[in-house]
Design a protein around this motif. Structure first.
Motif, short mmCIF file in Angstrom:
data_model
loop_
_atom_site.label_atom_id
_atom_site.label_comp_id
_atom_site.label_asym_id
_atom_site.label_seq_id
_atom_site.Cartn_x
_atom_site.Cartn_y
_atom_site.Cartn_z
N PHE A 67 120.32 63.24 47.69
CA PHE A 67 119.31 63.99 48.44
C PHE A 67 118.14 64.37 47.54
N GLU A 68 118.49 64.87 46.35
CA GLU A 68 117.43 65.33 45.44
C GLU A 68 116.54 64.18 44.96
N ARG A 69 117.14 63.00 44.80
CA ARG A 69 116.35 61.86 44.36
C ARG A 69 115.54 61.25 45.49
N GLY A 70 115.91 61.57 46.73
CA GLY A 70 115.16 61.02 47.86
C GLY A 70 115.42 59.56 48.12
N VAL A 71 116.65 59.10 47.92
CA VAL A 71 116.97 57.69 48.19
C VAL A 71 116.92 57.41 49.68
N LYS A 72 116.75 56.15 50.03
CA LYS A 72 116.66 55.74 51.43
C LYS A 72 117.94 55.07 51.92
N ILE A 80 110.53 57.51 46.07
CA ILE A 80 111.02 56.27 46.67
C ILE A 80 110.47 56.13 48.09
N ILE A 81 109.90 54.98 48.38
CA ILE A 81 109.36 54.72 49.72
C ILE A 81 110.37 53.98 50.59
N HIS A 101 114.25 60.96 55.39
CA HIS A 101 113.88 62.30 54.96
C HIS A 101 114.42 63.39 55.87
N LYS A 133 109.62 63.15 46.73
CA LYS A 133 110.24 62.31 47.74
C LYS A 133 109.17 61.89 48.73
N THR A 134 109.51 60.91 49.57
CA THR A 134 108.56 60.52 50.61
C THR A 134 109.08 60.92 51.98
N ILE A 135 108.17 61.37 52.79
CA ILE A 135 108.42 61.56 54.20
C ILE A 135 107.66 60.46 54.92
#
Lengths: 283, 283, 283, 283
Positions: free
Chosen positions: C209-214, D232-233, C242, D279-281
């Protein structure tokens, strides 16, 4: 739980979102999710789902609903309002294959399906044990073509007694009559064990094997009077190959059937689905 | 390049693998990949693909082939032997949509398709530039229903001149006559822009849109005399939703069409595909 | 059930397949599935899994095994022979999260895991009900860092009593000591709730979550003395975005954890996995 | 082309959507797509992307922008407005591996990337042919660690000359200095050939091979000063197995790299991406 949802369908024109968001703001509500869609930017149909949070919603709900009627009329809206404190009541119909039933019960137990599963109805006894272990009322109603009328009468009575909002056909292998489909307000979701419109009807896995396809699928759809022709809610597939015989296709199919059905039911319970021209808009 | 491949189809019985591997060993060859399949463990049909390495294969190839004939006969084998020093010759047929052609040319240029692309034939001029930039001979043969016979005569002449082993229909939008399909030894691979058997025939994306499916697909298959009914080699799908109009489905479809076709062509060039009862066994 | 499986690892050289298939033929066995792999075509290591059918295997098994020893020695093979009439015995370790346990039990009940689940051990009471509803012995052994030694002694005793062949850590949240890993012949399969080597160790979902992985993943691997560093058997991922908070990642992760673990366990039970240089070869 | 997009980030509070939609309505604009997100329903941050259609936008754009400023201030918004008649200008940086460049050019040629590709810059000559065949200016700027400063000075000059809005590193294998990243207003998107945060840094495929993973991935991300640590996108993976050596991983990786990068670039060009807390939204 002070949450509500507005679902709207109306002719597109400027000012709809503005009117709705102003209305919610004036009632002290905050929009927490909003998804919209327009079929065509000129003369199209507009759809929106707004989820909002509003203090004391349980008390204010009825008043909100009444007030919104005016806006709805001025935009010629088809509309629904749902309050999360009114938990939907679900009935599950099942026959001998239990994987979809099991998935729904496990998801429900994990808190992933926001509903009360109020009754399970089957034309076989196989699932009694598992259903009763979840403390859900179970009704065994044997069924066949010749007694369809009586069977459906009993089922309709149960749906009424339990005030059912949503019926899930979790591999229920009997055909429902148009009278049944028309008789009850509940929405009916079915899982078909093929990637519709391929292999409509009986024995899709056998026919998939014979055609030599490299993928098999599953389709969750609303039930209408045309067999397997109702609006499609969700589909998915799984890869197969020449090593898989009909029995293997059935096994592999089960994993995709259960996840497709669970997703479709979840979206229905979250009021995400609007039916339009025999298709679904999932917002 | 001292590599060869044996492809076998025969009635199943004990001793086939043993005989084949003994034969290869005695000829100084080492098995580097071996895949087999049996339709049924009693009275079934047996299939095997063996890839082997053998010093001086170019010189010894013909002898190997002659010697293997004896084994083949004793097991009633349908068989093929391929040597990697005999590079297959491929022709690509294309119309106005160029994404599949482009994918094949890029894959080929990257060394991922082991073939000589000897000729590209089109009923339109759109692709001339790209084809000639790869230094591949390009032939523009206008086509329509009324002149089908002459068109196919010209095409067949080219296939013969260029000694083509494999024809790829990379979105070639003309129907081939049974005479054409029968006339040339080359295998013909087509890409159909739907998940067969769903949406057989014309305009699959328009019909997919109208049905409201949640996935669209593509199918690579061998061409037979029945339109879109030939043995399926590979299929894949891509997710779509209510926001996608017919034009969007076409766009999304392109990415899956080009990768499905590229995989199917690759397997054919690697001699991985055996056709059996209008299905493919990919080994 | 007259089926057996040979698993081989040895230096590559011509004639291995030939010798093995001749041996099986001479013993009246028919090869029904065969998969091989060579690390390198010059001086590499050769691996093969052969599944065969042989009349009266229960009686002939021991003799077959003895006879094969000679071939094995001549090729310097590491080898195993398994007979399907010797059903493997599996123990499941679990803590509070039950989704993996449930999946394994449902798959097992559907006949998709060919094993006897002989015992379930947990450091919590949560799963007692579900385990006992399947008529499987359940042992509650509270555990924490300070009493690890006694806990493992009890567990080892149970593994011995139940003659366990395979241990599955189905979200068992205690670390096993090297002594435990070394003490018992059983293979140990663990499910880690990330796509290793990303997010090794504790709280992978929080860190994802913190790294923002997809995408988030799950990894089934053999347990060795290095935490989360054992040979990877299977991995898969699920798409996130997100909108998903840590709790959502956990929920989504569960569906991929349970299917990845089920596949890994299935392959182990089918004797498809050979460990080589801290990697797995799945044949 | 009378379309515009508003991108907003601000503290959440009731009335934002209402104010924005009223503003658009009063200016004769119709909302055609709207996506919003709130990090937390109490005291969270609110994000919205609204796409609208407005007659004579080219003339009215500047006035709209000025008027919106007032609303933006009253809600403490970080905001951007984009008009589709201002086509974004893109520069592509590339080294020797051309698959990502090719994918971008093909997608662009098919009309799927709404941008002007104004310049391609490479430290190698490999891609000159393909770039010039698309009539795009190509600059060969040899690069290495020792001349980084001069190289970046030349690159920055080109970015300024061509008024570049977006830089895409399509497998550009040189590290950019913090000065470069800071110097130019353009956003920079990079494709990393692993599933971050696994295999950060050099040679991810070699390390993936050594670890024996069963999936490899690709990550499109914004470039910041920390190598491979930017927001990360998009990510995706492809299945691999023990048969794949490092070279095979590279080949398989290419197909996922090119599609992941193309999706990320498309979203950036459609103004769908808001960066928040690294992070990306993606709205």
């Amino acid at each position: 739980k002070n949450k509500g949802r507005l679902l709207i369908k109306c002719p597109d024109q400027p000012g709809i979102v503005s009117a709705m968001s102003l209305f919610l703001k004036q009632n002290g509500a905050n929009i927490i999710e909003s998804n919209q869609f327009t079929t065509d930017h000129e003369g199209g149909t507009f759809f929106i789902r707004m989820e909002f949070e509003c203090p004391d919603l349980q008390e204010k709900g009825q008043r909100l609903e009444n007030q919104f009627r005016e806006i709805a009329e001025s935009f010629s809206m088809d509309w629904e309002i749902h309050f999360l404190h009114d938990v939907k009541k679900t009935a599950i119909f099942v026959s001998k294959e239990l994987h979809c039933l099991r998935e729904l019960l496990l998801e429900w137990q994990s808190g992933d399906l926001m509903t009360d599963v109020v009754v399970v109805i089957s034309n076989h006894e196989e699932c009694r044990g598992i259903v009763e272990s979840f403390n859900i009322p179970f009704y065994y109603i044997p069924a066949n073509k010749d007694i369809r009328k009586e069977v459906e009468a009993k089922q309709l009575q149960l749906l009424e007694d339990y005030e059912v909002d949503l019926i899930v056909l979790a591999r229920y292998m009997q055909i429902l009559t148009p009278e049944f489909v028309a008789a009850h307000k509940a929405q009916i979701i079915n899982i078909h064990h093929s990637f519709l419109p391929a292999f409509i009807g009986a024995n899709p896995h056998k026919r998939a094997f014979e055609r030599g396809v490299k993928l098999i699928g599953a389709t969750a759809h609303y039930v209408t009077n045309d067999l397997d022709e109702g609006p499609i809610i969700e589909q998915d597939i799984i890869r197969v190959n020449h090593r898989d015989n009909v029995e293997d296709l059935k096994k592999k199919g089960r994993s995709v059937e259960r996840s497709v059905l669970a997703r479709g039911v979840k979206w229905a319970l979250e009021d995400r689905i609007i039916v339009y021209e025999n298709k679904t808009i999932v917002l």
